[in-house]
Design a protein around this motif. Structure first.
Motif, PDB file in Angstrom:
ATOM      1  N   SER A 270     -11.501  -4.696   8.110  1.00  0.00           N
ATOM      2  CA  SER A 270     -11.101  -6.055   8.505  1.00  0.00           C
ATOM      3  C   SER A 270      -9.626  -6.091   8.914  1.00  0.00           C
ATOM      4  O   SER A 270      -9.121  -5.150   9.508  1.00  0.00           O
ATOM      5  N   ALA A 271      -8.942  -7.181   8.599  1.00  0.00           N
ATOM      6  CA  ALA A 271      -7.553  -7.324   9.021  1.00  0.00           C
ATOM      7  C   ALA A 271      -6.657  -6.254   8.419  1.00  0.00           C
ATOM      8  O   ALA A 271      -5.666  -5.848   9.029  1.00  0.00           O
ATOM      9  N   TYR A 272      -7.012  -5.789   7.220  1.00  0.00           N
ATOM     10  CA  TYR A 272      -6.156  -4.816   6.554  1.00  0.00           C
ATOM     11  C   TYR A 272      -5.991  -3.552   7.404  1.00  0.00           C
ATOM     12  O   TYR A 272      -4.880  -3.059   7.592  1.00  0.00           O
ATOM     13  N   SER A 273      -7.084  -3.009   7.902  1.00  0.00           N
ATOM     14  CA  SER A 273      -7.020  -1.791   8.701  1.00  0.00           C
ATOM     15  C   SER A 273      -6.805  -2.085  10.172  1.00  0.00           C
ATOM     16  O   SER A 273      -5.854  -1.596  10.795  1.00  0.00           O
ATOM     17  N   PHE A 274      -7.712  -2.873  10.763  1.00  0.00           N
ATOM     18  CA  PHE A 274      -7.810  -2.969  12.214  1.00  0.00           C
ATOM     19  C   PHE A 274      -6.724  -3.841  12.827  1.00  0.00           C
ATOM     20  O   PHE A 274      -6.425  -3.716  14.011  1.00  0.00           O
ATOM     21  N   ARG A 275      -6.103  -4.698  12.039  1.00  0.00           N
ATOM     22  CA  ARG A 275      -5.019  -5.545  12.535  1.00  0.00           C
ATOM     23  C   ARG A 275      -3.671  -5.158  11.935  1.00  0.00           C
ATOM     24  O   ARG A 275      -2.670  -5.079  12.631  1.00  0.00           O
ATOM     25  N   HIS A 276      -3.648  -4.896  10.603  1.00  0.00           N
ATOM     26  CA  HIS A 276      -2.374  -4.645   9.931  1.00  0.00           C
ATOM     27  C   HIS A 276      -2.090  -3.168   9.676  1.00  0.00           C
ATOM     28  O   HIS A 276      -0.949  -2.795   9.440  1.00  0.00           O
ATOM     29  N   GLY A 277      -3.108  -2.312   9.657  1.00  0.00           N
ATOM     30  CA  GLY A 277      -2.874  -0.881   9.655  1.00  0.00           C
ATOM     31  C   GLY A 277      -2.574  -0.250   8.318  1.00  0.00           C
ATOM     32  O   GLY A 277      -1.599   0.499   8.189  1.00  0.00           O
ATOM     33  N   PHE A 278      -3.394  -0.523   7.299  1.00  0.00           N
ATOM     34  CA  PHE A 278      -3.270   0.224   6.057  1.00  0.00           C
ATOM     35  C   PHE A 278      -4.615   0.269   5.343  1.00  0.00           C
ATOM     36  O   PHE A 278      -5.506  -0.531   5.607  1.00  0.00           O
ATOM     37  N   ASN A 279      -4.751   1.220   4.454  1.00  0.00           N
ATOM     38  CA  ASN A 279      -5.948   1.408   3.643  1.00  0.00           C
ATOM     39  C   ASN A 279      -5.584   1.053   2.219  1.00  0.00           C
ATOM     40  O   ASN A 279      -4.881   1.804   1.544  1.00  0.00           O
ATOM     41  N   GLY A 280      -6.025  -0.076   1.742  1.00  0.00           N
ATOM     42  CA  GLY A 280      -5.654  -0.499   0.397  1.00  0.00           C
ATOM     43  C   GLY A 280      -6.429  -1.727  -0.015  1.00  0.00           C
ATOM     44  O   GLY A 280      -7.101  -2.351   0.802  1.00  0.00           O
ATOM     45  N   ALA A 281      -6.333  -2.034  -1.266  1.00  0.00           N
ATOM     46  CA  ALA A 281      -5.689  -1.275  -2.332  1.00  0.00           C
ATOM     47  C   ALA A 281      -6.573  -0.113  -2.751  1.00  0.00           C
ATOM     48  O   ALA A 281      -7.737  -0.047  -2.368  1.00  0.00           O
ATOM     49  N   ALA A 282      -6.020   0.818  -3.558  1.00  0.00           N
ATOM     50  CA  ALA A 282      -6.810   1.976  -3.978  1.00  0.00           C
ATOM     51  C   ALA A 282      -8.076   1.563  -4.704  1.00  0.00           C
ATOM     52  O   ALA A 282      -9.091   2.264  -4.645  1.00  0.00           O
ATOM     53  N   ARG A 283      -8.030   0.429  -5.396  1.00  0.00           N
ATOM     54  CA  ARG A 283      -9.232  -0.018  -6.121  1.00  0.00           C
ATOM     55  C   ARG A 283     -10.404  -0.294  -5.185  1.00  0.00           C
ATOM     56  O   ARG A 283     -11.559  -0.225  -5.595  1.00  0.00           O
ATOM     57  N   ASP A 284     -10.106  -0.627  -3.934  1.00  0.00           N
ATOM     58  CA  ASP A 284     -11.159  -1.111  -3.050  1.00  0.00           C
ATOM     59  C   ASP A 284     -12.161  -0.038  -2.632  1.00  0.00           C
ATOM     60  O   ASP A 284     -13.370  -0.254  -2.732  1.00  0.00           O
ATOM     61  N   PRO A 285     -11.726   1.139  -2.130  1.00  0.00           N
ATOM     62  CA  PRO A 285     -12.743   2.150  -1.850  1.00  0.00           C
ATOM     63  C   PRO A 285     -13.547   2.527  -3.082  1.00  0.00           C
ATOM     64  O   PRO A 285     -14.748   2.807  -2.985  1.00  0.00           O
ATOM     65  N   LEU A 286     -12.920   2.537  -4.245  1.00  0.00           N
ATOM     66  CA  LEU A 286     -13.638   2.839  -5.481  1.00  0.00           C
ATOM     67  C   LEU A 286     -14.703   1.788  -5.748  1.00  0.00           C
ATOM     68  O   LEU A 286     -15.839   2.099  -6.121  1.00  0.00           O
TER      69      LEU A 286
END
Length: 647
Positions: A270-286
């Motif tokens: 969503s906006a975190y990756s495709f608009r703002h450019g980061f992978n976070g928080a670490a808890r989320d992929p988990l």
């Protein structure tokens, strides 16, 4: 469930294609406001395999996203196929891993399917079928515009930064012309001799070349997709028949093999990756990987290994990785992240029995120049970091540092920030830890297990003492936080951890039903009486807790979480039709059914309000919990089925 029944979306209707759930998009362009970017008519769906993401647009154009070495757009809003003389607008269909566009006039029908092949292929396979009523000799043109763009920590106008090393992108007719570029237009033409009433098929490939391709990949991929997607049915929620496999496809299609750390990323998107450019928080992929334990356990383990590799040898997990996959620690210092790694590790071993996975080596981020250690040792060090470095406050609750699950908890607490960072305590973290630590103890060494259980017992008692007669307090600053307002985040964990007695839990659920859930078609608000947003992550735990004491409420909350419910309540909003953000604004908002934005900070989920993996992973995990699927629980509740389609 009849996929065509009870269709409510203004954008189209659910159907089936290739014996899979699909959505026929029948609406023309509709303008919407990203708030921090110019108004747009782009309505996209993210479809993928374990390497590449096809960003399919409702006008039939495409984007391609790749996170193998960094957060990178390879192409945006492109990918046209023209047949000379055929100008009719196309019909759009979104499948779980493919986009299909059909154009027709009185004489010719052209059907073009753009497919993400199963596996880790970094390219798209394109099938074009042309059927004519008369003999024709037209020219078929496949055209893509390659504009590679790095996205990294962009809080404001997009910078359009060039990646440090651009990949070579190819467009080829399979068995024919091939062109390539790192930046520019790729065009392939094919002159056709169409025979009346016969179908001519032309194949193309677009993306990063990794060797020869056989067109049998197309049918094999669709067969494997049908075989791997889980199936579900429920007398309480007929939407599960469509939405469970759809969510599973969206979730797994967002994975990307990681060329730096190994394993697979599974970030929020969503906006975190495709608009703002980061992978976070670490808890989320988990958290996103938790439901995968039950239908693609190899991917769940790969995500656990990848996320542990973000960390440092002392057991610390950074808040996020930036667009270049470097640790980002400048803004948030949350205190809950280790708990999610311990939880996923324990749930994986509990479900699969794969104890050997704990012995396999996992690296640390290269910046630490540290030797790999076993996965079990990674988790043990994270437990030690949680106990020794995060630690407990003066009241015996887990310290909050500058955030827990809620990134803005300190701001919303009203307590001085510096004082809260130094002294603040999170009842939410205590309640979550009281459930997680005994589960982790089942896979830990004896000494660690004993310490984890002892700490959990102590935290459970402390959470129990936070009952104020109506709900559990949320945190401690200079005094208790959450006496006058119900903060939903902590309530389900108080129930799940056993801090709430059964009758107390039932009273609490009634209060939540009468306050946070009242009049909210998409589910419980995170705050009351101050109306908070509706968060997938929190309402998953609410459904799980309610399943133990009030199954009717639990199933009703799950149905409110569905795509169907969003389309019924807000049929003219694209986000929520096939995918969504991490949270929806409540009915009291001036933009109900849309999502949050902080324009003054240049940050907005509304700027890219789809393809957030909470909107796919949390309905799946909540559905499993409704069926009684959780670590250490042998019974299964009635009211639904789940067929994982794994050996």
């Amino acid at each position: 469930m009849n996929c065509n029944a009870d269709s409510v979306s203004a954008f189209g209707e659910w159907t089936r294609a290739e014996d899979l759930p699909a959505f026929a998009c029948t609406a023309g362009p509709r303008q919407w406001d990203p708030l921090i970017d110019p108004p747009s008519t782009k309505n996209v769906v993210h479809l993928g395999n374990r390497r590449i993401t096809l960003v399919a647009d409702s006008d039939g154009l495409c984007g391609v996203w790749d996170e193998y070495v960094d957060c990178r757009w390879i192409a945006e809003h492109t990918g046209e196929c023209d047949l000379s003389g055929l100008t009719a607008p196309g019909k759009i269909l979104f499948g779980p891993t493919f986009l299909r566009v059909t154009k027709a006039d009185d004489d010719v029908v052209l059907e073009r399917t753009v497919l993400c092949p199963e596996g880790e292929s970094p390219w798209l396979l394109i099938r074009v079928d042309i059927t004519s009523k008369t003999a024709l000799r037209p020219t078929l043109t496949e055209r893509w515009e390659v504009r590679q763009r790095l996205v990294s920590l962009e809080f404001g106008p997009p910078r359009g930064e060039n990646p440090p090393a651009t990949a070579v992108v190819v467009l080829e007719e399979i068995g024919g012309t091939r062109v390539e570029t790192a930046d520019g237009t790729l065009t392939v033409e094919r002159h056709l001799d169409l025979v009346p009433e016969q179908t001519t098929t032309v194949w193309f490939r677009f993306g990063i070349d990794d060797g020869p391709v056989d067109t049998a990949v197309y049918e094999n991929s669709l067969r494997r997709l049908r075989e791997r997607l889980p199936r579900a049915s429920s007398e309480h929620a007929p939407e599960a028949e469509i939405e469970v496999p759809w969510h599973a496809a969206m979730l797994t299609g967002a994975a990307c093999v990681d060329g730096l750390l190994g394993g697979h990323t599974l970030d929020q998107g969503s906006a975190y990756s495709f608009r703002h450019g980061f992978n976070g928080a670490a808890r989320d992929p988990l958290q996103h990987a938790l439901p995968l334990v039950y239908f693609e356990p190899d991917l769940a383990l790969s995500v656990l290994r990848n996320t542990c590799a973000w960390g440092s040898p002392d057991g610390d997990l950074p808040y996020a990785l930036d667009g270049r996959k470097q640790p980002w620690t400048q803004l948030f210092r949350p205190s809950d992240q280790n708990l999610w790694a311990l939880w996923l590790g324990a749930e994986y071993v509990s479900a699969t029995g794969d104890v050997q996975a704990l012995a396999e080596a996992v690296p640390y981020h290269p910046i630490h120049q540290a030797e790999p250690v076993s996965l079990g040792e990674h988790l043990r060090r994270q437990f030690r970091f949680f106990v020794d470095r995060v630690g407990l406050g003066e009241r015996g609750h887990v310290r909050i540092l500058n955030a827990d699950w809620n990134d803005v908890a300190i701001v919303e607490s009203g307590v001085d920030r510096e004082w809260m960072v130094e002294h603040g305590e999170s009842v939410l973290n205590s309640a979550m830890a009281a459930w997680v630590l005994p589960v982790y103890a089942q896979i830990a060494d004896p000494d660690t297990a004993a310490e984890a259980r002892e700490l959990a017992d102590d935290l459970r008692l402390r959470v129990a003492d936070e009952w104020n007669g109506r709900w559990f307090r949320r945190a401690y600053g200079t005094g208790p936080i959450g006496d006058d307002e119900l903060w939903l985040e902590v309530q389900p964990w108080a129930i799940l951890s056993g801090a709430a007695e059964p009758e107390q839990a039932r009273d609490l659920l009634r209060t939540i039903d009468e306050t946070c859930r009242a009049g909210s078609p998409l589910g419980a608000r995170v705050r009351w009486p101050t109306p908070g947003a509706v968060w997938f992550s929190i309402n998953m735990t609410l459904i799980w807790a309610a399943a133990r004491h009030n199954s009717d409420m639990a199933w009703d909350e799950w149905r409110r979480m569905t795509l169907h419910s969003h389309a019924a309540a807000y049929p003219d909003i694209w986000s929520g039709t096939l995918s969504g953000p991490d949270a929806y604004l409540p009915p009291e908002s001036d933009r109900p059914g849309e999502t949050w934005a902080m324009p003054d900070m240049g940050v907005a989920m509304q700027a890219y309000p789809v393809a957030n993996l909470h909107s796919h992973s949390q309905p799946l995990l909540a559905y499993l919990r409704l069926l009684g699927v959780e670590p250490g629980r042998q019974d299964r509740l009635s009211g639904g089925t789940f067929h994982p389609n794994v050996p």
